[in-house]
Design a protein around this motif. Structure first.
Motif, mmCIF file in Angstrom:
data_model
loop_
_atom_site.group_PDB
_atom_site.id
_atom_site.type_symbol
_atom_site.label_atom_id
_atom_site.label_comp_id
_atom_site.label_asym_id
_atom_site.label_seq_id
_atom_site.Cartn_x
_atom_site.Cartn_y
_atom_site.Cartn_z
ATOM 1 N N ALA A 32 73.506 -30.711 39.887
ATOM 2 C CA ALA A 32 74.141 -31.461 40.976
ATOM 3 C C ALA A 32 74.864 -30.542 41.960
ATOM 4 N N LEU A 33 75.113 -29.305 41.585
ATOM 5 C CA LEU A 33 75.851 -28.382 42.439
ATOM 6 C C LEU A 33 74.965 -27.829 43.545
ATOM 7 N N ALA A 52 77.455 -34.839 41.792
ATOM 8 C CA ALA A 52 77.983 -34.557 43.123
ATOM 9 C C ALA A 52 78.791 -35.790 43.527
ATOM 10 N N ASP A 55 79.009 -36.777 47.330
ATOM 11 C CA ASP A 55 77.754 -37.337 47.853
ATOM 12 C C ASP A 55 77.510 -38.762 47.376
ATOM 13 N N ASP A 71 84.422 -32.707 45.295
ATOM 14 C CA ASP A 71 82.991 -32.388 45.235
ATOM 15 C C ASP A 71 82.299 -32.777 43.937
ATOM 16 N N TYR A 72 82.743 -32.218 42.804
ATOM 17 C CA TYR A 72 81.958 -32.343 41.567
ATOM 18 C C TYR A 72 82.811 -32.637 40.341
#
Length: 162
Positions: A32-33, A52, A55, A71-72
């Motif tokens: 996912a990064l 993510a 997103d 972000d993650y």
């Protein structure tokens, strides 16, 4: 894979509540990064799964385009840090307040999406997307530490040195 040919759930996927919309977006390992080289693991499979978060939250709620989102989230095999937050972002004094807001947003998401809520996230790491321009002797650095965010530098190395 388990002996029935199904993908084994990682730590992050196991931490999500059953009804979480995020289940469909969890990726194996560091997939996912956007920049997987920003997280270095020894052993390489230490990160079990990832999402993510920024997103997927934007995809679900596009009307909130300018919202400060983390972000993650990463699931790990490290029993002391099953799920961690990772933000890849420029590191300057001006960005600290934004990172603190992003973390608060992610904690709210964790309370809704993770079985243990925000307590499920054992560490919050800020990884520099470029040069690090934040001195430890500043008010902003102390604000970051007080918010529970760890500055990892140019890449996050897992597991952390004990």
């Amino acid at each position: 894979m388990d002996n029935r040919g199904q993908r084994k759930k990682g730590a992050l996927e196991k931490a999500l509540v059953n009804k979480s919309f995020l289940h469909a977006h969890v990726k194996p390992g560091k997939q996912a990064l956007a920049e997987p080289e920003k997280v270095i693991c020894n052993p390489p499979h230490l990160v079990t799964d990832s999402i993510a978060l920024d997103d997927e939250a934007y995809a679900k709620h596009p009307a909130k385009k300018n919202e400060a989102r983390w972000d993650y989230w990463l699931g790990t095999e490290d029993t002391s840090m099953r799920v961690v937050g990772v933000e890849v972002h420029p590191v300057t004094p001006r960005e600290v307040e934004l990172l603190v807001r992003k973390k608060r947003w992610a904690e709210e998401k964790a309370d809704a999406e993770l079985a243990g809520g925000k307590k499920s996230i054992r560490a919050w790491f800020w990884v520099a997307s470029g040069k690090t321009a934040l001195s430890v002797n500043t008010t902003e650095y102390r604000q970051m530490v007080k918010a529970g965010i760890v500055l990892a530098g140019g890449c996050l190395r897992l597991p952390l040195s004990r």
